[in-house]
Design an enzyme around this catalytic site. Sequence first.
Site, mmCIF file in Angstrom:
data_model
loop_
_atom_site.group_PDB
_atom_site.id
_atom_site.type_symbol
_atom_site.label_atom_id
_atom_site.label_comp_id
_atom_site.label_asym_id
_atom_site.label_seq_id
_atom_site.Cartn_x
_atom_site.Cartn_y
_atom_site.Cartn_z
ATOM 1 N N LYS A 1 -76.803 55.306 -33.861
ATOM 2 C CA LYS A 1 -76.445 54.691 -35.154
ATOM 3 C C LYS A 1 -75.986 53.268 -34.935
ATOM 4 O O LYS A 1 -75.484 52.910 -33.854
ATOM 5 C CB LYS A 1 -75.362 55.493 -35.886
ATOM 6 C CG LYS A 1 -73.968 55.527 -35.217
ATOM 7 C CD LYS A 1 -73.080 54.363 -35.583
ATOM 8 C CE LYS A 1 -71.902 54.273 -34.608
ATOM 9 N NZ LYS A 1 -71.203 53.040 -34.544
ATOM 10 N N ASP B 1 -68.365 59.922 -36.077
ATOM 11 C CA ASP B 1 -69.784 59.575 -36.261
ATOM 12 C C ASP B 1 -70.706 60.784 -36.210
ATOM 13 O O ASP B 1 -71.920 60.645 -36.384
ATOM 14 C CB ASP B 1 -70.235 58.610 -35.150
ATOM 15 C CG ASP B 1 -69.479 57.294 -35.177
ATOM 16 O OD1 ASP B 1 -69.045 56.876 -36.264
ATOM 17 O OD2 ASP B 1 -69.328 56.693 -34.100
HETATM 18 P P1 ATP Z 1 -68.415 55.586 -30.048
HETATM 19 O O1 ATP Z 1 -69.020 56.791 -30.718
HETATM 20 O O2 ATP Z 1 -66.968 55.755 -29.769
HETATM 21 O O3 ATP Z 1 -68.832 54.276 -30.639
HETATM 22 P P2 ATP Z 1 -70.038 54.845 -27.855
HETATM 23 O O4 ATP Z 1 -71.354 54.965 -28.519
HETATM 24 O O5 ATP Z 1 -69.541 53.470 -27.583
HETATM 25 O O6 ATP Z 1 -68.957 55.654 -28.616
HETATM 26 P P3 ATP Z 1 -70.577 57.026 -26.099
HETATM 27 O O7 ATP Z 1 -71.798 56.837 -25.285
HETATM 28 O O8 ATP Z 1 -70.649 57.980 -27.230
HETATM 29 O O9 ATP Z 1 -70.065 55.610 -26.528
HETATM 30 O O10 ATP Z 1 -69.375 57.449 -25.099
HETATM 31 C C1 ATP Z 1 -68.039 57.401 -25.482
HETATM 32 C C2 ATP Z 1 -67.211 58.210 -24.499
HETATM 33 O O11 ATP Z 1 -67.502 59.597 -24.681
HETATM 34 C C3 ATP Z 1 -67.493 57.906 -23.047
HETATM 35 O O12 ATP Z 1 -66.271 57.524 -22.482
HETATM 36 C C4 ATP Z 1 -67.957 59.198 -22.430
HETATM 37 O O13 ATP Z 1 -67.317 59.452 -21.210
HETATM 38 C C5 ATP Z 1 -67.588 60.272 -23.431
HETATM 39 N N1 ATP Z 1 -68.607 61.328 -23.607
HETATM 40 C C6 ATP Z 1 -68.371 62.639 -23.822
HETATM 41 N N2 ATP Z 1 -69.510 63.315 -24.002
HETATM 42 C C7 ATP Z 1 -70.503 62.420 -23.908
HETATM 43 C C8 ATP Z 1 -71.921 62.515 -24.030
HETATM 44 N N3 ATP Z 1 -72.529 63.675 -24.267
HETATM 45 N N4 ATP Z 1 -72.632 61.388 -23.919
HETATM 46 C C9 ATP Z 1 -72.015 60.189 -23.709
HETATM 47 N N5 ATP Z 1 -70.688 60.054 -23.558
HETATM 48 C C10 ATP Z 1 -69.934 61.147 -23.678
#
Ligand code: ATP
Length: 305
Positions: free
Chosen positions: A19, A145
């Site tokens: 997203k 989200d």
């Molecule tokens: P946000 O939804 O907070 O904007 P983001 O897109 O920046 O997050 P993600 O890749 O969703 O980042 O990862 C956020 C945190 O979630 C990371 O620190 C990661 O260690 C943790 N995490 C837990 N499960 C997962 C997963 N299935 N995939 C990616 N990260 C995960």
Amino acid sequence: MSEALVEPVPRVTVRAPAKINLHLGVGSPRPDGMHPLATVYQAVGLYDDVTVTDAPSWSVGLTAPIDGVPLDGSNIAVQAGRALVAHHGIDLAARITIAKGIPVMGGMAGGSADAAATLLALDRLWDLQTSDEDLLRIAGTLGSDVPFALLGGTALGTGRGELVEPLEDRSSVWWVVVLSDEGLSTPSVYQRFDALSPDADPEPRIPDALIAALAEGYTEEVGALLHNDLWPAARDLRPDLVDTEEQLRILGPDGVLLSGSGPTLLMLHEDVEEARSAVAELTERGLRCTVAPGPVAGAHVVTYA
Ligand code: ATP
């Protein structure tokens, strides 16, 4: 000579999109510490594929090793599975395998996509027939989200982002997604936002002009209205983003945006050829980028066997 017949293991694969937030309005923290959001989400064509199979206990793996993704019960996909079985009061578990196409810690909600995909995949694997309403509610308990990753398209997000409502969107656009080698932690960006914006409006709003431009499909207007309240905090934490943003603006896209809490940057193009030539130009300068269409569908089954 007789050949042993091997029963195929039932498996379901669900694909869920990344997203972006066309508008991200962030308010001052609520008494529970969460920030109220007024956001316009759009699902874009970068995907994680989540495959589930029956197993005696919960486990999670990746099809290719990626730093930063936990491989234990703290993975949000496992939390999603546990939340679904708790909702139904059943004693089942699964092996969850994730093929990641969404950048980790890139502000594109990859973890949330995995949680949404897991909910839908397990619902189908075990034929639980969870109502859409319940799936969205369980999703909202897992993360702000996650409901949007189920819904997809373009949608309004309120509350802390978990209350979603589809929006009319006649635009069909191409995003140049500019990746960063290092992630940004979402909590640290919100902390910096609090420090920089002590007078943030407790009730952020979406500009009516953006809703109207989407409904009409006016890409140029949408581009001019892109907005992210977390931009100053992300720039403060990552000054290198200022230079990258400048490089993107010079190419003359319809708009430039920080994705969620960053550090991924986005350029909006109506024309796919323009988007592709921007990628070629930026790649030559050493930036890592790709093209993704928007809006796209939310989590959906791609394999059912
Ligand atoms: P946000 O939804 O907070 O904007 P983001 O897109 O920046 O997050 P993600 O890749 O969703 O980042 O990862 C956020 C945190 O979630 C990371 O620190 C990661 O260690 C943790 N995490 C837990 N499960 C997962 C997963 N299935 N995939 C990616 N990260 C995960």
